[in-house]
Design a protein around this motif. Sequence first.
Motif, PDB file in Angstrom:
ATOM      1  N   GLU A 631       0.880  -1.332  -0.040  1.00 61.53           N
ATOM      2  CA  GLU A 631      -0.148   0.002  -0.126  1.00 61.53           C
ATOM      3  C   GLU A 631       0.901   1.248  -0.253  1.00 61.53           C
ATOM      4  N   ASN A 632       1.862   1.229   0.800  1.00 64.91           N
ATOM      5  CA  ASN A 632       2.863   2.500   1.021  1.00 64.91           C
ATOM      6  C   ASN A 632       4.129   2.511   0.806  1.00 64.91           C
ATOM      7  N   ASP A 701      -3.634  12.223   0.433  1.00 66.48           N
ATOM      8  CA  ASP A 701      -3.414  10.948   0.678  1.00 66.48           C
ATOM      9  C   ASP A 701      -2.252  10.520   1.703  1.00 66.48           C
ATOM     10  N   ILE A 702      -1.319  11.558   1.879  1.00 65.33           N
ATOM     11  CA  ILE A 702      -0.250  11.496   2.510  1.00 65.33           C
ATOM     12  C   ILE A 702      -0.604  11.411   4.109  1.00 65.33           C
ATOM     13  N   HIS A 703       0.011  10.477   4.982  1.00 64.42           N
ATOM     14  CA  HIS A 703      -0.166  10.349   6.354  1.00 64.42           C
ATOM     15  C   HIS A 703       1.370  10.470   6.798  1.00 64.42           C
ATOM     16  N   PHE A 704       1.392  11.556   7.923  1.00 61.56           N
ATOM     17  CA  PHE A 704       2.657  11.830   8.481  1.00 61.56           C
ATOM     18  C   PHE A 704       2.442  12.426   9.723  1.00 61.56           C
ATOM     19  N   ILE A 719       3.465   7.157   2.210  1.00 59.09           N
ATOM     20  CA  ILE A 719       3.064   7.638   0.895  1.00 59.09           C
ATOM     21  C   ILE A 719       2.531   6.719   0.092  1.00 59.09           C
ATOM     22  N   PRO A 720       1.055   6.796  -0.120  1.00 59.31           N
ATOM     23  CA  PRO A 720       0.179   5.707  -1.106  1.00 59.31           C
ATOM     24  C   PRO A 720       0.965   5.703  -2.431  1.00 59.31           C
ATOM     25  N   TRP A 721       1.345   4.211  -2.733  1.00 60.01           N
ATOM     26  CA  TRP A 721       1.579   4.135  -4.214  1.00 60.01           C
ATOM     27  C   TRP A 721       0.292   4.372  -5.315  1.00 60.01           C
ATOM     28  N   LYS A 727       2.150   0.400  -9.119  1.00 58.91           N
ATOM     29  CA  LYS A 727       2.121  -1.143  -8.536  1.00 58.91           C
ATOM     30  C   LYS A 727       3.676  -1.552  -8.146  1.00 58.91           C
ATOM     31  N   PRO A 728       3.995  -1.615  -6.882  1.00 56.24           N
ATOM     32  CA  PRO A 728       5.294  -1.696  -6.341  1.00 56.24           C
ATOM     33  C   PRO A 728       5.749  -3.132  -6.749  1.00 56.24           C
ATOM     34  N   ARG A 729       6.930  -3.347  -6.979  1.00 55.35           N
ATOM     35  CA  ARG A 729       7.541  -4.838  -7.260  1.00 55.35           C
ATOM     36  C   ARG A 729       8.871  -5.026  -6.707  1.00 55.35           C
TER      37      ARG A 729
END
Length: 782
Positions: A631-632, A701-704, A719-721, A727-729
Amino acid sequence: MQIPIITIQRVVLLPIVISLLLLAIASDLIAAPPVNFNSPLGINTNEALENDASLPFVDLFRLSLPFEEARPWFTKGNVKFDKNGWPKDLNNGQAGTRFISQMPPNNLPAGLYTVRYEGEGYIRYGASAKVVKRSKGKDLIRFVPMKDKLITATLFIEKTNTKNYLRNIRILMPGGICVGDVFKRVSHKNACRGKQYLSFADHYQQIIFNPDYLNFMKDFKVVRFMNMSGVTRNNIQSWKDRPTLDKATWGGKEGTRGVPLEIMVELANQLNIDPWFNIPHKANSDFIYRYAKYVKEHLRPHLKVYLEYSNETWNDLFVPQAEHMKQTGVRYRLDKDRRVAGAKYYSMKSVNIFRQWEAVFGGTKRLVRVMGGMTSDLKLTQMLLGYKNAYKYVDALAIGPYFQIEQKDIRKIRSVNDVFKRLVDPSNRYSLANVLKFVHQQANLTKRYGVDLIAYEGGQHLVDYKTHSLKEGATPYLVQANKDPRMARLYYRLLSEWKKEGGKLFVLFSAPRSYTWHGSWGIKEYITQTASRAPKYKAVLAFNRGNPCWWQGCTSSSIVHQKKPLSIAKHLVTGTKAVAEKPISIKIPYTIQAQRKWQYTKSVKIKNLITGDVDDANDISAEWRASWDDENLNIWVNVVDDKLVEDSKEAWGDDSIEIYLDLDNSRRKYYDGVNDIKLSFRIKDKMAYLDGLKSKTILNDIHFTTKRMPRGYGLELSIPWKSFNIKPRKNQRIGFEVQINDDDTGKQRDGKIAWNAKVDEAWKNPRMFGEIVLYGGRGRHY
C-alpha cells in the motif's frame, strides 16, 4: 606548497625629491581636523581620471590624460618623452592632453586658474579652457561651459625647446586657505581675518588637497584607496615601476594609472583617519616589504592600517587578477578545479602578505588583515578562511552588499516606480531584503571563525549593461532613482540592518562622481553638491550621526582581535556546479502492516553538508530508514538539532525535513511534473508542503507525524503508491533523497545536509537524488 616569506634586512628607499614631502603637515599650517572617531563608515576613493568629480587635488593637471595615451586625438607625430612622461622633443608633432572631462560647472571653483610650468615653449588651450593672460612660466585661464553645459578642457604643447623643454605643468585652482583650516577654501586673503593666507597658486607644493575634498572625507572612519592606487587590472610587480611624485600625471588607463603611496599616506595623515591599502596581485616580496616599510615610517602612529591583497579576485570581469589567482593556484597544484585553486592561492598569498607586514610592524596591533569575499557565496568564505587555517591570521572578511535588479528583469523597467518596486520585491534575488539575508548568513559564518564581517563596498548597484548612453533602456529611470528621496530610505535601511545583522565597518562606494550609463556610483554627484540634493549622502550623514561605531576597539588606536577557535570543522563542500551524480542505492525491506515498520530496517546517515555551515553533530545531524508494503512507501527520519526555530514563510528557511522522490527513476535534469516531487515538513506545522506538481491533491493521501524528541525531532511518513498509479514490485528502483535544513539564528537557514547530493540542487534537478531498491515480498519480513 608553501609560499616562502622573504625577509629583507636592508632596503634603501628611492629618494623623495619634492619639497611637498608632503608638507609633513607642519603644525603651524594645519590644526587637528574634526574627525568623527566614532564613525562606523568608510568611503572608497575614485580612479585617477580627468573626470573625477570628487576633485581631490588643487592641481587639476595631476589627473590629466597622459600625453602618450592621448593619441591620436590630442598627441600626434613622433613625439619623444622623458622618463616621467613629459614631451622633450615634438619632432614637428604636438603633445596634447585632456585635464578636465564633462565636469559640472558649479563643481569647479569660480575664478581664474593659474597655469605654472618650467621650460620654454608654447601651450595652446582648447575646449572650455580660454586664455586670459600669458607671462613667462605662468598663464591665467578661465573655463566656459560647452554646448552640453559641462566643462571639458584640453591643453596642447605645440612648441618646445628641446634643451629646456616644457615640463612640470600645474593647473591650480583659484583661492587658497587660511592657516589652521585646510577644510575650507577661501577666495581671497581678506576672508582669513588676520590669519595668514596661503594661495593655491603660490603654495601648491605645500597644499596638495582640495579643501572641499578634505571636508567631505573627514566624516569617515576609513578611506579605501583601491581605486586611487590603480590596483584593478594592474600587473605591476616591482617597486621601481610604482607611481611616483615626479610623474607628469597620475591619470590614465587601467593598469598604468595610480596615485603615489606618498600622497595616499599624506591624505590619511591630514584627515587623521585609517587607510585601507590594496596590494597589486603580482607585487613581488620586495614591493610588499617597501610598501609596508613606507607606511610604517610615515603614517601617524595611532592610525590603523587595513590591508587587503588585490580586489575582487573572484570576479572574472577583472581578468588579470582573477586569472593570476587561477593560473598560479593550478601551477601550485592546489586543486584540479581552477576556481577552487585560485581561491586557495588567494587565501595562501593573503596570509603570506599579512605575515610580511606583521614582521615590518612588529606585530598586529595596528593591522586589520582583510580577505575579500563575495556577498552571496558562503562556500567561498569558508574556503578562504578555512584553507590551511587561514582564519588564524585574518581579522576581517570583507563583502560588497549591493542591492540591485537582476539583468533579466531590468529591461522591464518602465518608470522610477518600477525601480523601487523591484528593489523590495522578494522574488528579486538581489532585493534589499534578500541581500540582507546573505549578510546574516555571512555574519554567522565569520563569527564561528573569530573573524569580523565588514563591507569593502556597498549600496545600490543599478546598471543596465546593454545600454551605452543615458537615454537608452532603463538607464534614465535608474539615474532618476538615485536622485529620488526613496533611495535615501533604502540606504538608511541597508546600514541599519547591516548593523543589526552583525556587520561592522561599512565602506561605501563611492566618493562623489557623476552618473553615467554604466552607473550612478557616487554617494554625491560632485564634490560641492549639497546633502539636500543628494539623497544617498543625506542618509549616510544621518546614519553616521545617530550610530556611533558599535564594535569593541573601534575608537582605540590598536586592534582588538577576536578570540580564534582552536580548530574549525570542514564546514562546506567546495563544489558549486550541479552535476549528474552517480546515485547511491540502498535496499529497503518489505514489511507487513501488522509489524512495526522500522523494527528490521537499518538506519542511514545524512551527513553531506551542501550549503551553509554546521558546528558539530549536536548542531545538526540526522538519519533515515524506509520500508515498503503493497500500500505505502514508509519513511522515518530522526534529526538531532540543539535549537529548533520556525519563523520563516518558507519551510526551507527553518528547521525542516525535505523528502525527494523520482518514482519512475527517470533521472531527468528537471522535474517532469508527473511523479518527481519534493515534500517538506516542519515540526510545528500540521500540513506538508509539496513542490513539483501543479495539483496538490496528493497531500490529502499522505499520512505523516512529526514530533519533538529529546535531542531534536522526528518524522514518520507513509506515501500511498496508488496516488501515483504505481504497483510496487521487487527490485524496483526509485529515485530518493532526504535533506535537512537547520536554522539556529532566525530569519533563514544557516546550513543544510543531504544524504546523496553534494550540492544544493535537488530542489530543481532529480539527478541529485540517490536510489532506493525495493526487496523482499508479500508474506515475508526481515
